[in-house]
Structure formats: C-alpha cells, structure tokens
Motif scaffolding. Structure first.
Motif, PDB file in Angstrom:
ATOM      1  N   ILE A 137      -4.999  -0.264  -2.235  1.00 37.59           N
ATOM      2  CA  ILE A 137      -3.961  -0.900  -1.754  1.00 37.59           C
ATOM      3  C   ILE A 137      -4.120  -3.051  -2.519  1.00 37.59           C
TER       4      ILE A 137
ATOM      5  N   SER B 209      -8.565   3.042   2.099  1.00 39.65           N
ATOM      6  CA  SER B 209      -8.285   1.390   1.530  1.00 39.65           C
ATOM      7  C   SER B 209      -7.709   1.718   0.277  1.00 39.65           C
TER       8      SER B 209
ATOM      9  N   LYS C 121       0.681  -1.301   0.167  1.00 38.68           N
ATOM     10  CA  LYS C 121      -0.174   0.523  -0.245  1.00 38.68           C
ATOM     11  C   LYS C 121       0.549   1.605  -0.257  1.00 38.68           C
TER      12      LYS C 121
END
Length: 393
Positions: free
Chosen positions: A154, A151, A144
């Motif tokens: 990722i 998020s 990431k």
C-alpha cells in the motif's frame, strides 16, 4: 458420511483438536507444516500451497474416488479457489461470485456502497487513471492492490513528489486508488451461521499503515455493551445487507470513524481476522473463531457464544522488527499481562514487511478499553526500553 477437503494456511491450527469427532474425514493440504496431524484422514504439507495449483488438482482427483461433502479454508487467498471447486463439484458453501465480492476491493466497495458510505475509489487500468483521479479528488490518495492483505504494497500519495516517486516503480495491473480517510479505525470480527451469532468490536491502537513508518501495531477490544460497539455492530449488519453471503462465514470488517462522526467502510473480508484477533477473542469471550466457523461450515455443532458481558476485555501491541540486530526482552513485569510471546522465527535484523510483522507481542487485560489502552502503552514503553542491542555481523 462427511468427507472434508481442507486447504490450510494457519501454522498453529490443530485440526484433530478442532475436529475430534471428524478428524479422520479431513483431507488437509497445508501451506505450513502443522505440529499435530495425528488421526487426520490425509495430511500433506505443500510448499507455497496458496500459490500453486497442486491442492486443487488433488482435491478434484480425490473427489472422483470419494465425493467431498465440504471444502473449507482458513485462508483469504484460497476463498475464490475453494468456491470454484465447490461450484464445479456441486458442493454447498460460498459461491465464486460471493467470494470475489469479498476479495476484490473494487467489487467490494461497489457492492457495499449500496448500503453504507465508502471513500471514493477507482480501478487503475493505466497510470492516467491515477492522475485523473487525483485531479478530481486531490491529495492524499491511497494506492493498493485489489486482492492483497496485511497492508502489503500500500502506498499513500500526499503530493506531487510522492506521485513522481511512485511513477518510478514497476507498474502493476492489479491496482486501485481511493481517497485517504481521516479518523480512527475500528474492526468488527464475527462468525454468523444459522442459529449462531458472535460479533465483537475493537479499535486499532494506531493506523495499520503506521507500521511502515515505524509505529508499533495493535488493537483493543470495546466492551460489547458500549454504545459505540452497538453502533459498529449495526454498521456491520448494514454492510452485509448488500452482499450475497454464505450460510456460515466469519467476517473481518474495518471501518473509519471520521472527525465529524461518520462511519466509512474501509474493507470487509469473509474470513477470520488476522494478527492477534483470534487470541484476543479467546481470552475475552472463550470463542475460538476458526473452530466456530470451520466446524459450522461442515454442519458440525459448536458451543453457543456467551450471552453475558465479559468480565474484562483485552488488547495487544506488537513491537516491530527494528531493521537492526536486537533481541526482545523477557516478559513485561506487570500482573495484568495475559500473554507475551517472542517471534523466534525472525532474523535479528529483520525489517517490517506487512502489518502483522513483529519482533514480539504482548496481550494485556483490563476492565474496559480505556484501561487496556493505558496498559498497552505502558507495556510497549517497557518493551522498547528493554530491547537488547546486538553487535552487527
């Protein structure tokens, strides 16, 4: 007399309502167009505000005419920028080093590992660093960006096929890798200041990464008197012991509870949690996280947080964009639904881009987390069954 510079992101923040006693002293530069700007000392909508230097240039120029006493932001991506301006102008608040430690996930884990457990991790300077890490730790691993949120971008690599597919992507210079940690994920949301402490613990309904494989996202609050909620709060305090923290800040901590009962840090940020967290906190505790942290960061008073346990707790679930033309249904027909909202800005055939992407969301209430969870699944099932398919264009 206070003079406050604001770099705003939140599209719904109402600064005149949050600062009724100081609105005329706020100089606001905003990423989104705000609905209520009446009475502000200055307001300017700045397209791509968090990514362009214009607000920083203007704040520095305005400071020559009238020095600022405070510089605040609600946006994680502006924490370092605001910290640098404060340092240059001699304004109190979070330092650049502190902001970096909460923004750069490698630095964050290096700092936090002094006091709590973290997954093994490494910064990726080159692709060979990734293969070396996999050779030492084995699959699965998580790759990431070190300063991204929600998020976004990722990737979980579970085997050689995933590694080969990842090797075909454009390489980025801002990546890290860490072990994949099994277990449920919890989050702790707090505002801490001199004489003020508010801490609330919650559990994610599912993994935040699940949205990229089609699983709806959400979270549910724990009752504060629960034993595990107290354990999470103690873990949160241990994490902060490792950091240089400002006198006033909000925090959003994510932590894994592994199958063997260990708590392992995922991430911590020095800002208000996103998604439905502020709405859930208002519903249960009557605490507006943004108002509490932004006012106290300017030395302005706020009401003390409640000391008694809440009558009920809340949770939310967001229905993901379906990637095909659909229309969200009306409000679910349950008397325990606290709030329901449809994302009117979303294209009918939109796809999921980050963990807070949603077609619609529902907030439910219950006596405890078990009842809230049961009701979330019931509301989610009703919403999914009642999505209206639209003709393709």
């Amino acid at each position: 007399m206070t003079n406050i510079a604001v770099i705003n992101y939140g599209p719904r923040l109402d600064y005149p309502a949050m600062f009724p006693d100081a609105a005329g002293r706020l100089q606001v530069f905003s990423h989104h167009e705000l609905r209520n700007t009446e009475g502000l000392g200055r307001y300017e909508y700045v397209k791509d505000c968090e990514a362009v230097p214009y607000p920083e240039l203007m704040i520095r120029r305005l400071a020559r005419e009238k020095p600022f006493t405070h510089i605040i932001t609600d946006n994680e991506y502006d924490l370092e920028r605001c910290a640098r301006i404060r340092q240059d102008l001699g304004i109190p608040g979070q330092s650049p080093a502190s902001a970096l430690s909460f923004r750069d996930k490698v630095v964050m884990k290096q700092v936090a590992s002094r006091t709590v457990a973290t997954a093994r991790f490494a910064r990726l300077e080159a692709f060979a660093d990734l293969t070396d890490f996999i050779g030492e730790c084995d699959y699965p691993v998580v790759v990431k960006p070190v300063k991204q949120g929600g998020s976004r971008d990722i990737v979980v690599l579970r085997g050689e096929d995933d590694l080969v597919a990842f090797s075909r992507r454009l390489w980025r210079e801002d990546l890290m890798v860490e072990e994949f940690v099994e277990g449920q994920m919890y989050h702790v949301d707090a505002v801490l200041a001199d004489g003020y402490r508010f801490v609330a613990s919650s559990r994610y309904l599912r993994s935040c990464l699940g949205v990229f494989s089609g699983h709806n996202n959400g979270s549910l609050q724990l009752r504060p008197e629960e034993k595990f909620a107290r354990r999470l709060e103690e873990f949160f305090d241990r994490v902060l012991e490792a950091f240089d923290t400002p006198e006033c800040s909000a925090y959003h901590l994510e932590v894994f509870h592994t199958p063997d009962g260990e708590l392992v840090l995922c991430e911590i940020a020095s800002r208000v949690g996103g998604d439905r967290i502020p709405a859930l906190t208002r519903a249960t505790y009557g605490v507006d996280l943004h108002t509490a942290v932004l006012r106290q960061s300017c030395g302005l008073p706020v009401e003390a947080p409640p000391s008694a346990p809440p009558a009920q707790v809340h949770g939310s679930v967001s229905i993901l964009p379906q990637g095909r033309p659909v229309r969200a249904p009306g409000r679910p027909p349950f008397d325990w639904v606290h709030h329901y909202e449809v994302n009117e800005q979303l294209a009918p055939d939109a796809v999921t881009l980050y963990s807070a992407s949603h077609l619609c969301f529902v907030i439910v209430r219950g006596a405890d987390s078990a009842q809230v969870e049961e009701r979330l699944y019931e509301a989610e099932a009703w919403l999914m069954e009642n999505l209206e398919e639209l003709p393709s264009s």
